[in-house]
Design an enzyme around this catalytic site. Structure first.
Site, mmCIF file in Angstrom:
data_model
loop_
_atom_site.group_PDB
_atom_site.id
_atom_site.type_symbol
_atom_site.label_atom_id
_atom_site.label_comp_id
_atom_site.label_asym_id
_atom_site.label_seq_id
_atom_site.Cartn_x
_atom_site.Cartn_y
_atom_site.Cartn_z
ATOM 1 N N ASN A 1 4.062 -69.794 5.676
ATOM 2 C CA ASN A 1 4.781 -70.303 6.764
ATOM 3 C C ASN A 1 6.357 -69.500 6.767
ATOM 4 O O ASN A 1 6.580 -69.432 5.444
ATOM 5 C CB ASN A 1 5.206 -71.730 6.833
ATOM 6 C CG ASN A 1 3.638 -72.256 7.565
ATOM 7 O OD1 ASN A 1 2.907 -71.795 8.137
ATOM 8 N ND2 ASN A 1 3.427 -73.533 7.128
ATOM 9 N N LYS A 8 -7.770 -56.792 -5.172
ATOM 10 C CA LYS A 8 -7.424 -56.426 -3.651
ATOM 11 C C LYS A 8 -8.294 -55.903 -2.899
ATOM 12 O O LYS A 8 -9.446 -54.997 -3.042
ATOM 13 C CB LYS A 8 -6.242 -55.152 -3.989
ATOM 14 C CG LYS A 8 -5.737 -54.899 -2.653
ATOM 15 C CD LYS A 8 -4.814 -53.586 -2.821
ATOM 16 C CE LYS A 8 -4.186 -53.287 -1.483
ATOM 17 N NZ LYS A 8 -3.126 -52.372 -1.549
ATOM 18 N N PRO A 26 -4.626 -79.962 1.603
ATOM 19 C CA PRO A 26 -4.406 -81.551 1.628
ATOM 20 C C PRO A 26 -3.367 -81.746 2.788
ATOM 21 O O PRO A 26 -2.206 -81.102 2.739
ATOM 22 C CB PRO A 26 -3.802 -81.521 0.007
ATOM 23 C CG PRO A 26 -4.370 -80.488 -0.747
ATOM 24 C CD PRO A 26 -4.412 -79.274 0.214
ATOM 25 N N PHE A 40 8.794 -83.795 8.464
ATOM 26 C CA PHE A 40 9.623 -82.814 9.136
ATOM 27 C C PHE A 40 8.589 -82.286 10.232
ATOM 28 O O PHE A 40 7.566 -81.935 9.539
ATOM 29 C CB PHE A 40 10.292 -81.862 8.231
ATOM 30 C CG PHE A 40 11.776 -82.127 7.900
ATOM 31 C CD1 PHE A 40 12.829 -81.155 8.408
ATOM 32 C CD2 PHE A 40 12.094 -83.131 7.261
ATOM 33 C CE1 PHE A 40 14.077 -81.466 8.177
ATOM 34 C CE2 PHE A 40 13.422 -83.399 6.824
ATOM 35 C CZ PHE A 40 14.452 -82.593 7.398
ATOM 36 N N LYS A 78 0.583 -89.577 11.229
ATOM 37 C CA LYS A 78 0.992 -89.355 9.738
ATOM 38 C C LYS A 78 1.119 -90.451 9.039
ATOM 39 O O LYS A 78 1.135 -90.728 7.878
ATOM 40 C CB LYS A 78 1.970 -88.385 9.363
ATOM 41 C CG LYS A 78 1.680 -86.999 9.892
ATOM 42 C CD LYS A 78 0.529 -86.177 9.428
ATOM 43 C CE LYS A 78 0.640 -84.746 10.053
ATOM 44 N NZ LYS A 78 -0.660 -84.044 9.336
#
Length: 396
Positions: A209, A287, A304, A324, A342
């Protein structure tokens, strides 16, 4: 801190602009500020901007006739509870150590009978120079509190110790000097995650991310400044470890989950990290090469769910769990859904559809059981300080 006052001496150098942010945060803490602007500091910030934020006259010249008729430099040096030099340049530190009185700032420092805090900011070579080290040692021997600068990239492009400490850390130091022992999170354990995770595809490629880690590191610093015992679990980012923080570096989501489990129990967990939702089922050991058949198919599996796991940790669950939510649309709606799904206590939601990732400011919505608080856009350090204050209030 209500009723406390500081005399702020603003030295020269690019870090002088942070004096404005410092004044804002001091006002939030109930601390009044009178500012003295050096000739060099005036090259970076204006008397108008400092005066607007302090709501007080800004002093520059030792030989202001009206003030000096009333011995103004003596009054200024005695009226505050603390004198703060920020930024304290190499030149200012040298003049302080030598006891010079060539301008208003130096004269005030020589005439004061109040505690003095110096917050250095300079090039790494200047900070490490033997002359600066001697000056700092002399000042500390004279009873001046000299903060250690942060380590990081300089405005000049060099890297190392010499950066001005983050504003929340400066505010915490000021509060500690004004009211020794006033640490609302003393004795509390805090767990913070920050940065991205990297999920390997092969030895040279990974899934990740976009996350700089800046907000999480700022929160860890702000909690430590409030007296908390902070463990920071950090993904792969190039940021200096905040003062007083224990740092654990990880790369993948599974490594982060293991480090978090090892850090529990805690009183508060602030899950800021942008954890990759998926990883490859089997990362290639060599690779992967382009072939005539087109790109290879990647089999993905879920990582997880760290936030949900911490929220359901039973007896080891922190009293306050904060997640967040980085969203690009329907920010509050998605955050409310995440809060319920959550099982955490708060969600800090922010819009990342623009230039937030990697930037220095954030505009957030704090979602709790009581509703939604919309915070204005603030520097990430101010977001961290404000959230740390809310955490201290919630933990009592």
């Amino acid at each position: 801190m209500s009723g406390k006052r500081i005399l702020l001496i603003v030295g020269g150098g690019i870090a002088a602009y942070k004096a404005l942010e410092l004044v804002r945060e001091l006002r939030r803490a109930g601390i009044g500020t009178t500012a003295v602007l050096t000739k060099a500091g005036k090259q970076f910030v204006t008397p108008l901007s400092l005066g607007a934020l302090t709501e007080q006259p800004v002093y520059e010249d030792l030989f202001d006739l009206k003030d000096e008729t009333e011995m103004g430099h003596i009054q200024l040096s005695r009226q505050a509870d603390l004198v703060v030099v920020c930024p304290a340049t190499a030149n200012l530190l040298s003049r302080m150590a030598a006891g010079g009185a060539s301008d208003l700032a130096a004269t005030l420092l020589l005439a004061t009978d109040k505690p003095v805090l110096a917050v250095p900011a300079m090039n790494v070579r200047m900070w490490q120079h033997a002359a600066t080290r001697r000056n700092v040692a002399q000042l500390r021997a004279d009873g001046v509190t000299v903060m250690e600068p942060d380590e990081g990239e300089m405005a000049c492009g060099e890297f190392g110790p010499g950066r001005l400490p983050e504003v929340p850390a400066i505010v915490a130091k000021i509060c500690g000097l004004l009211s020794p022992g006033a640490k609302p999170l003393a004795g509390k354990r805090a767990l913070v995650t920050a940065g991205p995770t990297h999920e390997p595809i092969d030895p040279v490629r990974y899934i990740a991310n976009r996350s700089s880690g800046k907000q999480g590191f700022a929160i860890a610093a702000a909690l430590a400044a409030q007296g908390a015992d902070v463990t920071l679990v950090a993904g792969p980012v190039n940021l200096p470890t905040p003062a007083g923080v224990k740092r654990v570096d990880v790369e993948t989501a599974r490594e982060m989950a293991g480090a978090i489990d090892a850090a529990l129990p805690a009183d508060v967990a602030v899950m800021v990290a942008a954890v990759a939702d998926w990883r490859t089922a089997d990362a290639a050991t060599a690779k992967m090469k382009k072939g005539a058949g087109g790109p290879p198919a990647l089999a993905l599996v879920e990582n997880p769910d760290i936030l949900a796991t911490v929220s359901a940790a039973g007896a080891r669950r922190p009293k306050l769990v904060i997640g967040f939510a980085a969203e690009t649309d329907s920010i509050v709606d998605h955050a409310n859904t995440k809060l319920a799904k959550k099982g955490c206590d708060w969600i800090v939601a922010n819009d990342v559809s623009g230039e937030v990732m990697g930037g220095d400011a954030n505009r957030i919505h704090l979602i709790t059981a009581s509703g939604v608080e919309d915070w204005p856009e603030l520097p990430k350090g101010e977001v961290a300080a404000k959230l740390a204050a809310r955490i201290a209030e919630a933990l009592g």
